[in-house]
Design a protein around this motif. Structure first.
Motif, PDB file in Angstrom:
ATOM      1  N   MET A  42       3.763   5.447  -5.974  1.00 23.40           N
ATOM      2  CA  MET A  42       3.642   5.621  -7.154  1.00 23.40           C
ATOM      3  C   MET A  42       2.627   6.457  -7.891  1.00 23.40           C
ATOM      4  SD  MET A  42       6.110   3.606  -8.057  1.00 23.40           S
ATOM      5  CE  MET A  42       5.977   3.819 -10.136  1.00 23.40           C
ATOM      6  N   ALA A  43       1.452   6.624  -7.091  1.00 23.50           N
ATOM      7  CA  ALA A  43       0.221   7.598  -7.497  1.00 23.50           C
ATOM      8  C   ALA A  43       0.599   9.058  -7.448  1.00 23.50           C
ATOM      9  CB  ALA A  43      -0.988   7.078  -6.922  1.00 23.50           C
ATOM     10  N   GLU A  44       1.488   9.196  -6.491  1.00 28.29           N
ATOM     11  CA  GLU A  44       1.882  10.627  -6.117  1.00 28.29           C
ATOM     12  C   GLU A  44       3.065  10.744  -7.310  1.00 28.29           C
ATOM     13  OE1 GLU A  44       4.370  12.937  -2.778  1.00 28.29           O
ATOM     14  OE2 GLU A  44       2.626  11.781  -2.119  1.00 28.29           O
TER      15      GLU A  44
ATOM     16  N   ASP B 224       2.123   1.492  -3.616  1.00 29.69           N
ATOM     17  CA  ASP B 224       0.983   2.163  -4.478  1.00 29.69           C
ATOM     18  C   ASP B 224       0.846   3.502  -4.320  1.00 29.69           C
ATOM     19  OD1 ASP B 224       0.700  -0.335  -5.666  1.00 29.69           O
ATOM     20  OD2 ASP B 224      -0.716  -1.028  -4.258  1.00 29.69           O
ATOM     21  N   ALA B 225       0.923   3.999  -3.235  1.00 31.40           N
ATOM     22  CA  ALA B 225       0.497   5.569  -2.644  1.00 31.40           C
ATOM     23  C   ALA B 225       1.776   6.419  -3.343  1.00 31.40           C
ATOM     24  CB  ALA B 225       0.389   5.860  -1.317  1.00 31.40           C
TER      25      ALA B 225
ATOM     26  N   ARG C 171       8.116   2.121 -12.770  1.00 32.04           N
ATOM     27  CA  ARG C 171       7.399   1.181 -12.013  1.00 32.04           C
ATOM     28  C   ARG C 171       8.651  -0.076 -11.928  1.00 32.04           C
ATOM     29  NH1 ARG C 171       3.073   0.521 -14.409  1.00 32.04           N
ATOM     30  NH2 ARG C 171       2.016   2.461 -13.335  1.00 32.04           N
TER      31      ARG C 171
ATOM     32  N   CYS D 256       4.101   9.516 -10.038  1.00 34.57           N
ATOM     33  CA  CYS D 256       4.069   9.293 -11.574  1.00 34.57           C
ATOM     34  C   CYS D 256       2.844   9.989 -12.025  1.00 34.57           C
ATOM     35  CB  CYS D 256       3.761   7.568 -11.855  1.00 34.57           C
ATOM     36  SG  CYS D 256       4.987   6.734 -11.674  1.00 34.57           S
ATOM     37  N   GLN D 257       2.186  10.866 -11.135  1.00 32.40           N
ATOM     38  CA  GLN D 257       0.958  11.825 -11.654  1.00 32.40           C
ATOM     39  C   GLN D 257       1.397  12.586 -12.862  1.00 32.40           C
ATOM     40  OE1 GLN D 257      -0.512  14.387  -8.392  1.00 32.40           O
ATOM     41  NE2 GLN D 257      -2.398  14.918  -9.617  1.00 32.40           N
TER      42      GLN D 257
ATOM     43  N   CYS E 196       5.791   6.047 -16.529  1.00 39.49           N
ATOM     44  CA  CYS E 196       5.170   5.334 -15.631  1.00 39.49           C
ATOM     45  C   CYS E 196       5.600   3.919 -15.367  1.00 39.49           C
ATOM     46  CB  CYS E 196       3.717   5.491 -15.360  1.00 39.49           C
ATOM     47  SG  CYS E 196       3.308   7.204 -15.103  1.00 39.49           S
TER      48      CYS E 196
ATOM     49  N   GLY F 287       0.517  -1.897 -12.537  1.00 43.44           N
ATOM     50  CA  GLY F 287      -0.005  -0.208 -13.016  1.00 43.44           C
ATOM     51  C   GLY F 287      -1.529  -0.733 -13.161  1.00 43.44           C
ATOM     52  N   ALA F 288      -2.237   0.351 -13.447  1.00 39.35           N
ATOM     53  CA  ALA F 288      -3.682   0.367 -13.660  1.00 39.35           C
ATOM     54  C   ALA F 288      -3.978  -0.738 -14.738  1.00 39.35           C
ATOM     55  CB  ALA F 288      -4.266   1.657 -14.302  1.00 39.35           C
TER      56      ALA F 288
ATOM     57  N   GLU G  48       0.829  -1.221   0.112  1.00 40.85           N
ATOM     58  CA  GLU G  48      -0.015  -0.136  -0.013  1.00 40.85           C
ATOM     59  C   GLU G  48       0.898   1.314  -0.024  1.00 40.85           C
ATOM     60  OE1 GLU G  48      -2.355  -3.375   1.558  1.00 40.85           O
ATOM     61  OE2 GLU G  48      -0.323  -2.518   1.955  1.00 40.85           O
TER      62      GLU G  48
END
Length: 415
Positions: A180-182, A177-178, A196, A184-185, A192, A223-224, A174
């Protein structure tokens, strides 16, 4: 009669005497530097640096000696980043290749402990992060550009952990993930994906090599969904393979070297990093075999060398490979003729493909090799071993590249 080494030194000392007078009367480090420069220029000639390179180094070192003479530096002060940057500023230089080269020579002679870094000093990361960078540079021979990308991502990751009080031994997916979200925005999906992959490599290192992570979190960092679907590998069609090999030239050492690289990638499915690590000791010419020791899956493998590839290797060794004490097969054509990095292998293969008019990448040759294995009836497990994959999932992607066998393999082969 003085030998060539003495003659080089005499010429340099004569030049110095004309400019500044006798160095023996100078109480600073100038006499030692003067003699060292003479030795360095002689060494450059002995290892076959071009006359142009030697001239350029001599001109810059003359400027450096003049700079030192006017400021009376001690020996330990000469080869520091602060002194180099001051010299660059005073002389209006953008690069100091000669001074850098001289510092490396002095390290080899035991007169300096560490050479001047070729690039500006970068931020020093926490121990484990720097250890990983060293592991990638030495163990995997990662090229400079990729190392910069890895350092950029690890710097951000280190800052994120410090900001949120996260320790490596209690790291959770977790948290990653947090991050990478911040992080790679602002980046495109392709970027990205690369970042990753860098984090996954670091996580595997923490688990497999350092034992800091009890569980390997790398496979969990994905990734997504819209970006995580596997894409079938791309490969060359027969007429494209013919087009590529017909366009290859063998008229000069550089062409012969590229010729070998393309053969090794296409007929053995080797990665650029594996090609640049092959040594002469790995090749058994009578048996027509090559041992690939350092693979991604950590499983060494002996592969048969096709006749055409063996002939390409021999042609390169006879007409293109520089004379060197280094045992690597693929060498730089510039003195002192050491091994090249994986990035250059990929670049030269890419140039050959561009010349042939192909819109492909070097890895298409590896994918084509896998397609040939599948066509000849190799099992998915055999393909995994031949390609050096860590996980069977990486090999399963190649099922998509042979539509005639896809249904048979999926239905009949136990995965």
């Amino acid at each position: 009669m003085a030998d060539s080494h003495d003659q080089q030194s005499i010429e340099w000392l004569n030049w110095y005497n004309q400019q500044y007078g006798s160095p023996q009367k100078d109480p600073s480090s100038v006499p030692r530097l003067t003699r060292t420069i003479a030795d360095y220029l002689h060494w450059m000639k002995s290892v076959n640096y071009t006359p142009t390179s030697r001239h350029q180094h001599r001109m810059q070192l003359e400027l450096f000696l003049s700079f030192v003479k006017n400021r009376r530096f001690g020996w330990q002060q000469l080869f520091t980043e602060k002194t180099r940057e001051h010299f660059k500023k005073i002389r209006g230089l953008s690069a100091t290749a000669a001074v850098n080269g001289l510092s490396r020579y002095l390290v080899g002679q035991g007169q300096l402990k560490t050479p001047l870094p070729q690039h500006p000093q970068q931020r020093k990361l926490a121990g484990i992060f720097e250890d990983y960078l060293q592991y990638r540079q030495v163990g995997h021979q990662t090229d400079t550009r990729q190392l910069k990308s890895i350092r950029r991502v690890l710097s951000a990751l280190c800052d994120y952990f410090n900001q949120h009080g996260i320790t490596l031994n209690r790291l959770r997916i977790e948290d990653l993930d947090a991050f990478m979200a911040e992080f790679c925005q602002p980046f495109l999906p392709g970027t990205c994906s690369n970042y990753r992959s860098i984090v996954r490599g670091f996580l595997s290192y923490l688990h497999q090599h350092r034992g800091i992570l009890k569980k390997d979190l790398a496979p969990l960092l994905i990734g997504a969904p819209q970006f995580a679907k596997a894409k079938p590998p791309k490969f060359l069609r027969p007429h494209e393979v013919q087009q590529l090999f017909e366009s290859l030239s063998i008229t000069c050492p550089k062409d012969l070297r590229t010729y070998v690289m393309v053969h090794l990638a296409y007929t053995l499915g080797l990665r650029p990093c594996e090609i640049c690590r092959i040594t002469l000791d790995d090749i058994a010419f009578k048996k027509e075999q090559v041992s690939v020791e350092d693979r991604k899956n950590k499983q060494p493998l002996t592969l048969p060398i096709p006749e055409k590839t063996l002939k390409a290797i021999v042609a390169y060794m006879v007409g293109g490979r520089p004379k060197s004490h280094d045992r690597h097969l693929i060498l730089s054509l510039s003195a002192p003729h050491g091994p090249i990095v994986p990035g250059l292998v990929g670049r030269y293969i890419q140039q050959a493909m561009n010349k042939a008019g192909l819109t492909s990448t070097p890895y298409w040759l590896r994918h084509s090799y896998a397609q040939h294995l599948l066509s000849s009836g190799a099992s998915i497990y055999e393909i995994k071993e031949m390609l050096g994959h860590r996980h069977i999932e990486s090999s399963r992607k190649y099922l998509h590249i042979h539509t005639d066998l896809m249904r048979e393999v999926i239905l009949d082969e136990p995965l």
